[in-house]
Design a protein around this motif. Structure first.
Motif, PDB file in Angstrom:
ATOM      1  N   VAL A  99      43.586 -23.323 -24.013  1.00 43.12           N
ATOM      2  CA  VAL A  99      44.011 -24.460 -23.123  1.00 43.12           C
ATOM      3  C   VAL A  99      43.781 -23.909 -21.698  1.00 43.12           C
ATOM      4  O   VAL A  99      43.073 -24.659 -20.801  1.00 43.12           O
ATOM      5  N   LEU A 100      44.037 -22.339 -21.304  1.00 41.54           N
ATOM      6  CA  LEU A 100      43.483 -22.190 -20.029  1.00 41.54           C
ATOM      7  C   LEU A 100      42.142 -22.155 -19.783  1.00 41.54           C
ATOM      8  O   LEU A 100      41.718 -22.655 -18.711  1.00 41.54           O
ATOM      9  N   TRP A 101      41.235 -21.798 -20.717  1.00 42.54           N
ATOM     10  CA  TRP A 101      39.972 -21.888 -20.760  1.00 42.54           C
ATOM     11  C   TRP A 101      39.373 -23.419 -20.329  1.00 42.54           C
ATOM     12  O   TRP A 101      38.662 -23.673 -19.527  1.00 42.54           O
ATOM     13  N   LEU A 102      40.073 -24.461 -21.303  1.00 44.57           N
ATOM     14  CA  LEU A 102      39.859 -25.695 -21.156  1.00 44.57           C
ATOM     15  C   LEU A 102      40.186 -26.414 -19.739  1.00 44.57           C
ATOM     16  O   LEU A 102      39.455 -26.878 -19.054  1.00 44.57           O
ATOM     17  N   ALA A 103      41.332 -25.941 -19.100  1.00 45.96           N
ATOM     18  CA  ALA A 103      41.648 -26.199 -17.722  1.00 45.96           C
ATOM     19  C   ALA A 103      40.629 -26.074 -16.787  1.00 45.96           C
ATOM     20  O   ALA A 103      40.398 -26.473 -15.835  1.00 45.96           O
ATOM     21  N   ASP A 104      40.240 -24.513 -17.020  1.00 46.98           N
ATOM     22  CA  ASP A 104      39.229 -24.025 -15.785  1.00 46.98           C
ATOM     23  C   ASP A 104      37.710 -24.699 -15.988  1.00 46.98           C
ATOM     24  O   ASP A 104      37.227 -24.921 -15.031  1.00 46.98           O
ATOM     25  N   GLU A 105      37.550 -24.805 -17.078  1.00 49.34           N
ATOM     26  CA  GLU A 105      36.082 -25.222 -17.520  1.00 49.34           C
ATOM     27  C   GLU A 105      35.767 -26.662 -17.199  1.00 49.34           C
ATOM     28  O   GLU A 105      34.661 -26.928 -16.669  1.00 49.34           O
ATOM     29  N   PHE A 106      36.841 -27.462 -17.295  1.00 42.31           N
ATOM     30  CA  PHE A 106      36.813 -28.902 -16.913  1.00 42.31           C
ATOM     31  C   PHE A 106      37.403 -29.210 -15.688  1.00 42.31           C
ATOM     32  O   PHE A 106      37.440 -30.355 -15.284  1.00 42.31           O
ATOM     33  N   GLU A 107      37.841 -28.290 -15.070  1.00 39.27           N
ATOM     34  CA  GLU A 107      38.390 -27.989 -13.637  1.00 39.27           C
ATOM     35  C   GLU A 107      39.616 -29.451 -13.764  1.00 39.27           C
ATOM     36  O   GLU A 107      39.590 -30.229 -12.819  1.00 39.27           O
ATOM     37  N   LEU A 108      40.416 -29.171 -14.587  1.00 34.40           N
ATOM     38  CA  LEU A 108      41.702 -30.246 -14.639  1.00 34.40           C
ATOM     39  C   LEU A 108      42.515 -30.049 -13.460  1.00 34.40           C
ATOM     40  O   LEU A 108      42.743 -28.985 -12.976  1.00 34.40           O
ATOM     41  N   SER A 109      43.126 -30.988 -12.786  1.00 35.13           N
ATOM     42  CA  SER A 109      43.951 -31.069 -11.887  1.00 35.13           C
ATOM     43  C   SER A 109      45.341 -30.948 -12.361  1.00 35.13           C
ATOM     44  O   SER A 109      45.707 -31.147 -13.650  1.00 35.13           O
ATOM     45  N   THR A 110      46.237 -30.846 -11.363  1.00 37.64           N
ATOM     46  CA  THR A 110      47.833 -30.521 -11.727  1.00 37.64           C
ATOM     47  C   THR A 110      48.271 -31.907 -12.102  1.00 37.64           C
ATOM     48  O   THR A 110      49.126 -31.956 -13.246  1.00 37.64           O
ATOM     49  N   ASP A 111      47.563 -32.988 -11.806  1.00 35.19           N
ATOM     50  CA  ASP A 111      48.190 -34.345 -12.240  1.00 35.19           C
ATOM     51  C   ASP A 111      47.484 -34.749 -13.526  1.00 35.19           C
ATOM     52  O   ASP A 111      48.190 -35.564 -14.071  1.00 35.19           O
ATOM     53  N   GLN A 112      46.376 -33.948 -14.130  1.00 38.13           N
ATOM     54  CA  GLN A 112      46.069 -34.246 -15.386  1.00 38.13           C
ATOM     55  C   GLN A 112      46.636 -33.108 -16.361  1.00 38.13           C
ATOM     56  O   GLN A 112      47.336 -33.476 -17.441  1.00 38.13           O
ATOM     57  N   LEU A 113      47.076 -32.013 -15.946  1.00 38.20           N
ATOM     58  CA  LEU A 113      47.664 -30.952 -16.801  1.00 38.20           C
ATOM     59  C   LEU A 113      48.445 -30.161 -15.970  1.00 38.20           C
ATOM     60  O   LEU A 113      48.145 -29.201 -15.250  1.00 38.20           O
ATOM     61  N   PRO A 114      50.100 -30.425 -15.434  1.00 39.65           N
ATOM     62  CA  PRO A 114      50.827 -29.744 -14.795  1.00 39.65           C
ATOM     63  C   PRO A 114      50.677 -28.224 -15.131  1.00 39.65           C
ATOM     64  O   PRO A 114      51.318 -27.826 -16.452  1.00 39.65           O
ATOM     65  N   ARG A 115      50.393 -27.517 -14.195  1.00 40.95           N
ATOM     66  CA  ARG A 115      49.965 -25.943 -14.666  1.00 40.95           C
ATOM     67  C   ARG A 115      51.249 -25.129 -14.978  1.00 40.95           C
ATOM     68  O   ARG A 115      51.212 -24.213 -15.681  1.00 40.95           O
ATOM     69  N   GLN A 116      52.500 -25.679 -14.355  1.00 37.89           N
ATOM     70  CA  GLN A 116      53.723 -24.694 -14.493  1.00 37.89           C
ATOM     71  C   GLN A 116      54.490 -25.307 -15.633  1.00 37.89           C
ATOM     72  O   GLN A 116      55.439 -24.503 -15.948  1.00 37.89           O
ATOM     73  N   CYS A 117      54.251 -26.433 -16.229  1.00 41.50           N
ATOM     74  CA  CYS A 117      54.959 -26.732 -17.566  1.00 41.50           C
ATOM     75  C   CYS A 117      54.522 -27.492 -18.403  1.00 41.50           C
ATOM     76  O   CYS A 117      55.175 -28.139 -19.424  1.00 41.50           O
ATOM     77  N   TRP A 118      53.023 -27.560 -18.714  1.00 38.14           N
ATOM     78  CA  TRP A 118      52.482 -28.081 -19.843  1.00 38.14           C
ATOM     79  C   TRP A 118      52.960 -27.870 -21.229  1.00 38.14           C
ATOM     80  O   TRP A 118      53.221 -28.646 -22.076  1.00 38.14           O
ATOM     81  N   TYR A 119      53.190 -26.571 -21.332  1.00 37.21           N
ATOM     82  CA  TYR A 119      53.825 -25.913 -22.548  1.00 37.21           C
ATOM     83  C   TYR A 119      55.196 -26.404 -22.952  1.00 37.21           C
ATOM     84  O   TYR A 119      55.519 -26.237 -23.993  1.00 37.21           O
ATOM     85  N   LEU A 120      55.779 -26.943 -21.976  1.00 35.67           N
ATOM     86  CA  LEU A 120      57.372 -27.385 -22.310  1.00 35.67           C
ATOM     87  C   LEU A 120      57.364 -28.795 -22.665  1.00 35.67           C
ATOM     88  O   LEU A 120      58.630 -29.348 -23.052  1.00 35.67           O
ATOM     89  N   HIS A 121      56.168 -29.600 -22.602  1.00 37.36           N
ATOM     90  CA  HIS A 121      56.274 -30.781 -23.091  1.00 37.36           C
ATOM     91  C   HIS A 121      55.664 -31.222 -24.368  1.00 37.36           C
ATOM     92  O   HIS A 121      54.396 -30.886 -24.843  1.00 37.36           O
ATOM     93  N   GLY A 122      56.595 -31.651 -25.415  1.00 38.40           N
ATOM     94  CA  GLY A 122      56.242 -31.728 -26.894  1.00 38.40           C
ATOM     95  C   GLY A 122      54.856 -32.276 -26.958  1.00 38.40           C
ATOM     96  O   GLY A 122      53.945 -32.447 -27.659  1.00 38.40           O
ATOM     97  N   ALA A 123      54.972 -33.714 -26.193  1.00 40.85           N
ATOM     98  CA  ALA A 123      53.723 -34.532 -26.370  1.00 40.85           C
ATOM     99  C   ALA A 123      52.321 -33.946 -26.114  1.00 40.85           C
ATOM    100  O   ALA A 123      51.273 -34.093 -26.840  1.00 40.85           O
ATOM    101  N   ALA A 124      52.426 -33.231 -24.652  1.00 42.96           N
ATOM    102  CA  ALA A 124      51.326 -32.516 -24.191  1.00 42.96           C
ATOM    103  C   ALA A 124      50.916 -31.304 -25.508  1.00 42.96           C
ATOM    104  O   ALA A 124      49.632 -31.128 -25.780  1.00 42.96           O
ATOM    105  N   ARG A 125      51.592 -30.487 -26.011  1.00 45.75           N
ATOM    106  CA  ARG A 125      51.646 -29.624 -27.004  1.00 45.75           C
ATOM    107  C   ARG A 125      50.761 -30.354 -28.196  1.00 45.75           C
ATOM    108  O   ARG A 125      49.884 -29.507 -28.455  1.00 45.75           O
TER     109      ARG A 125
END
Length: 205
Positions: A99-125
């Motif tokens: 996931v960290l590779w994906l976020a940097d490779e595709f330059e995801l923004s915090t709006d797309q993937l909240p850096r501080q808590c994406w792993y705390l959201h079941g739907a996102a996981r």
């Protein structure tokens, strides 16, 4: 004087339907790719029972591409609720790294993937886990995708990125995790038993 003018000939008019015909040809080409990929997926699904018998949910592919006994088949679906405890940490570490590779490779923004808590959201996981296993399947060096797998995976990525922002509250997208306030469906035996008792719900008012 031009040759066509000598003989009284007019320049042929461009077919107004040609752009549409070209678009249809391109669409048919993509449809063939998708059809071939769906056929391959059906074949892979038919082999899943045998693969599941040979591999568990955790682990990684053995050298040479073929999974050893007890190792997970690349691209196999993951249900985090049923991952064996002794395999959970290793599988989770691989997932997080991806996931960290994906976020940097595709330059995801915090709006797309909240850096501080994406792993705390079941739907996102769940979305990201499905995206990860799909990526494993699409880029499996032993697969026979003929480039259709990666193409379809990128299409899935675009749709996931459209859905992800709807899974967070505003504070999460702004850099602060905000748990959702809701009454959970699980955890209440009384509620569960009441619903289970409605095998034959009353008809009408």
């Amino acid at each position: 004087m031009a040759e066509n003018e000598d003989f009284g000939l007019e320049e042929p008019e461009e077919d107004p339907f040609q752009p549409l015909l070209d678009a249809l040809d391109a669409f048919n080409g993509e449809q063939k790719i998708i059809t071939n990929r769906l056929t391959e997926i059906e074949q892979q699904l038919s082999r899943l029972p045998q693969q599941a018998a040979a591999g568990a949910v955790g682990g990684g592919p053995a050298a040479g591409g073929a999974p050893a006994e007890g190792e997970r088949v690349p691209g196999a679906a993951i249900d985090w609720r049923t991952v064996p405890e002794d395999q959970y940490q290793e599988l989770w570490d691989k997932f997080v790294d991806w996931v960290l590779w994906l976020a940097d490779e595709f330059e995801l923004s915090t709006d797309q993937l909240p850096r501080q808590c994406w792993y705390l959201h079941g739907a996102a996981r769940q979305e990201l886990t499905a995206l990860w296993t799909g990526w494993e399947s699409a880029y499996n060096p032993t697969g026979q995708d003929a480039a259709a797998g990666p193409y379809l995976w990128h299409d899935a990525l675009a749709r996931v990125l459209e859905r992800l922002p709807r899974m967070y509250l505003g504070e999460c997208a702004n850099g602060y995790h905000q748990p959702r306030t809701r009454v959970p469906f699980t955890g209440s035996a009384e509620y569960r038993d009441a619903v289970r008792g409605q095998v034959n719900p009353p008809q009408g008012a």
